[in-house]
Design a protein around this motif. Structure first.
Motif, PDB file in Angstrom:
ATOM      1  N   PRO A 273       0.827  -1.203   0.000  1.00  0.00           N
ATOM      2  CA  PRO A 273       0.000   0.000   0.000  1.00  0.00           C
ATOM      3  C   PRO A 273       0.865   1.258   0.000  1.00  0.00           C
ATOM      4  N   GLU A 274       0.399   2.299  -0.680  1.00  0.00           N
ATOM      5  CA  GLU A 274       1.229   3.471  -0.937  1.00  0.00           C
ATOM      6  C   GLU A 274       1.643   4.229   0.320  1.00  0.00           C
ATOM      7  N   ASP A 275       0.931   4.045   1.436  1.00  0.00           N
ATOM      8  CA  ASP A 275       1.303   4.764   2.650  1.00  0.00           C
ATOM      9  C   ASP A 275       2.313   3.997   3.504  1.00  0.00           C
ATOM     10  N   LEU A 276       2.789   2.855   2.994  1.00  0.00           N
ATOM     11  CA  LEU A 276       3.789   2.069   3.716  1.00  0.00           C
ATOM     12  C   LEU A 276       5.104   2.058   2.951  1.00  0.00           C
ATOM     13  N   THR A 277       6.180   1.903   3.683  1.00  0.00           N
ATOM     14  CA  THR A 277       7.518   1.804   3.096  1.00  0.00           C
ATOM     15  C   THR A 277       8.060   0.409   3.353  1.00  0.00           C
ATOM     16  N   VAL A 278       8.683  -0.159   2.332  1.00  0.00           N
ATOM     17  CA  VAL A 278       9.254  -1.506   2.426  1.00  0.00           C
ATOM     18  C   VAL A 278      10.769  -1.411   2.487  1.00  0.00           C
ATOM     19  N   VAL A 279      11.387  -2.180   3.367  1.00  0.00           N
ATOM     20  CA  VAL A 279      12.845  -2.348   3.379  1.00  0.00           C
ATOM     21  C   VAL A 279      13.144  -3.838   3.359  1.00  0.00           C
ATOM     22  N   MET A 280      14.311  -4.187   2.836  1.00  0.00           N
ATOM     23  CA  MET A 280      14.743  -5.579   2.822  1.00  0.00           C
ATOM     24  C   MET A 280      16.237  -5.655   3.134  1.00  0.00           C
ATOM     25  N   SER A 281      16.724  -6.866   3.274  1.00  0.00           N
ATOM     26  CA  SER A 281      18.128  -7.094   3.610  1.00  0.00           C
ATOM     27  C   SER A 281      18.988  -7.129   2.350  1.00  0.00           C
ATOM     28  N   GLY A 282      18.667  -6.249   1.414  1.00  0.00           N
ATOM     29  CA  GLY A 282      19.437  -6.043   0.204  1.00  0.00           C
ATOM     30  C   GLY A 282      19.452  -4.555  -0.082  1.00  0.00           C
ATOM     31  N   LEU A 283      20.275  -4.141  -1.007  1.00  0.00           N
ATOM     32  CA  LEU A 283      20.382  -2.721  -1.310  1.00  0.00           C
ATOM     33  C   LEU A 283      19.195  -2.256  -2.141  1.00  0.00           C
TER      34      LEU A 283
END
Length: 607
Positions: free
Chosen positions: A170-180
């Motif tokens: 959803p556009e109001d959330l930010t995703v991060v992962m264990s990669g660049l």
């Protein structure tokens, strides 16, 4: 380190001690070398769905590859041309999942279309479980074998893989992962955004991790930063503001940081661990935030994993100490560099006390007190062995050969095994070849005893008795006369923990009230100290502590704190067991599967 410096395909060890009994894969026949994920996050259904495209390396003539699958809903598997491939999901084994056997023929690129709901690796939080209270949150925890609940791959630490991902949310959330991160997020249909990530270094698959929520970023240095919810970010940034210096100190000790950036994310308190060393994105519990950096050994520990654990990884979980013990030693060296020898020695002394307490509880000859375990590492009797005994093994070796020689050896170990799996036997062989100078020194080092025998070898380099001399005197004074130390407020956190963990365990309500009143134990902002207070209070059936324990257990999901407090309550018979069951009935669904599994065993319930 540039991506070209990392091997394109990491080796799989072809030796008996590297056979992983926790995977169905047969990597010496056919192994996954790269995973490309394209997944949608559905918070309403608490589901991830999409595709995983896998690159396969196989021996000539091999037409079958076996993956690990624990609850995935697979709708199709195809080759590079989109042609369907035959597959079967075998019988499920408790705690291991099931083999996913794919008849790939000559194809070396396969795509699995699937969804994952109720994945044990994933924790979906409602807005009420976050600091901000307005948006949902998701995080994963894959170690040791939980990533097979949301990623179809060969889920074994000895089968290192590069990976890439496109994730929509959803556009109001930010995703991060264990990669660049690969550029800015893109707007996509349905009021969503797509985020792209890449890990071009081959990593153990348990290190693929994701988090998504209302989070913001603060730079801490040229290559370091921290993510957290807006309500938490300022406290988090202050607490970890030393991290750029930590990276510098780590590089000075054992060579270059090879992962590009070092970011952290401070998660909601439901996270089951203190920290998780996911590459380029360490996951942290907010419970380490004390306002004075006194728990920053945790940050040093997760950073050190960038060398021991992520760079050189145990090939099997029975050798998990290669990750945790080496990292715990490295952590203490970083703490010494940044905060001085006194703090480092005090934290090392606390670790040694953990070993002694564990050996006193289970017996010095208990098989689970050996560093190397024959099976999956599940026989280890607690973190005091893999973490603390492992650390003291290296401290002892350092004390015998000298710091300069030891550091040179450990650096070459990291350099020569970078981006590769390793076993206990390999480390022993390396020490014998590259560190030990003569038979007399080998006899003094007792290397084999440390790794393969239970208990503590006789040559252990014990902590400096002066580290806690004044605190131990205060413990004796309190035990003998009830004298409460006047200088407690000026002590370090390690000193306060030493005092709380060593005073007499049986206390009256009046004595506990006096302690709390004089030392402000129930009001401390340090969760390590608060846990020790609650543990002491509940073990003595101290009624005023029950509401605070209930609030703590409802707020915090860190297994290190949660499981022991429930265990204390369950050990208090008719007084504590009803309290434990009442609290757990209200909190169980808020805990990650890792924490639930431990408390289920304590409470004696599956839910």
């Amino acid at each position: 380190m540039a991506s070209s410096d990392a091997p394109a395909i990491a080796p799989v060890l072809d030796r008996p001690d590297a056979v992983d009994n926790q995977t169905f894969a047969r990597p010496l026949e056919a192994r996954v070398s790269h995973v490309d994920l394209d997944l949608d996050l559905d918070f309403a259904r608490q589901t991830v769905a999409g595709t995983a495209m896998l690159d396969i390396v196989a021996k000539p003539g091999v037409d079958t590859v076996v993956l690990d699958d624990d609850g995935l809903d697979i709708t199709a598997i195809t080759d590079a041309a989109g042609r369907p491939l035959a597959y079967t999901v075998g019988q499920r084994v408790e705690g291991k999942g099931a083999p996913l056997t794919i008849r790939m023929g000559e194809s070396r690129e396969i795509t699995v279309r699937y969804s994952a709901k109720d994945a044990d690796a994933m924790q979906w939080l409602t807005p009420e479980q976050t600091e901000g209270g307005e948006h949902p949150f998701l995080f994963s925890q894959g170690q040791a074998t939980l990533n097979r609940t949301w990623i179809p791959t060969q889920d074994s630490p000895g089968i290192r893989q590069t990976w890439s991902a496109r994730i929509t949310a959803p556009e109001d959330l930010t995703v991060v992962m264990s990669g660049l991160s690969q550029g800015e997020p893109e707007a996509v249909e349905g009021n969503r955004r797509a985020f792209r990530f890449a890990m071009d270094k081959p990593v153990a698959p348990y290190l693929i991790a994701i988090a998504a929520g209302d989070i913001v970023h603060r730079d801490l240095g040229p290559r370091t930063g921290v993510w957290a919810e807006p309500a938490t970010i300022e406290r988090a940034a202050r607490e970890v503001s030393d991290v750029e210096r930590m990276v510098d100190a780590a590089e000075k000790l054992y060579g270059p940081y090879r992962w590009g950036r070092y970011d952290m994310i401070v998660l909601p308190p439901a996270f089951p661990y203190g920290g998780m060393e996911n590459p380029v994105m360490t996951f942290l519990t907010p419970t380490f935030i004390a306002g004075d950096k006194s728990n920053n050994g945790l940050v040093a520990h997760e950073l050190a994993h960038s060398w021991s654990g992520n760079l050189v990884t145990n090939a099997v979980w029975g050798d998990g100490w290669l990750n945790e013990g080496v990292t715990s030693y490295f952590e203490n060296r970083i703490v010494e560099e940044l905060y001085g020898k006194k703090r480092a020695e005090q934290e090392a002394a606390l670790a040694f006390a953990n070993i002694e307490e564990t050996l006193a509880e289970v017996g010095a000859d208990a098989p689970g007190t050996a560093l190397h375990q024959q099976s999956d590492g599940g026989d280890l009797v607690g973190s005091a062995i893999a973490y603390d005994k492992g650390s003291y093994f290296l401290r002892t070796v350092e004390s015998i050969v000298g710091r300069e020689r030891f550091d040179a050896w450990l650096r070459q170990w990291f350099d020569n095994h970078a981006f590769q799996p390793a076993t206990s036997a390999m480390l022993l062989e390396d020490m014998q070849r590259n560190l030990v100078r003569n038979p007399a020194e080998a006899e003094r080092l007792m290397l084999r005893e440390w790794i393969y025998e239970p208990g503590l070898p006789s040559n252990v380099a014990r902590p400096d008795p002066a580290a806690f001399a004044s605190v131990d005197a205060a413990v004796r004074a309190y035990a003998n006369s009830g004298a409460i130390p006047a200088g407690y407020d000026g002590w370090t956190s390690a000193e306060r923990q030493r005092f709380l963990d060593n005073i007499p365990k049986t206390r009256s309500a009046a004595q506990l009230a006096a302690l709390d009143d004089a030392l402000g134990l129930s009001a401390t902002g340090n969760n390590e100290e608060l846990f020790l207070w609650l543990e002491l209070a509940l073990a003595n059936r101290y009624e005023p502590a029950v509401p605070q324990a209930e609030q703590f257990l409802a707020r915090v999901g860190r297994a290190k704190f949660v499981r022991p407090l429930f265990a204390v309550l369950m050990g208090e018979g008719e007084w504590g067991q009803p309290i434990a069951r009442r609290i757990y009935a209200e909190t169980r669904d808020s805990y990650h599967a890792v924490t639930r599994a431990g408390v289920d065993r304590v409470i004696g319930t599956g839910g």
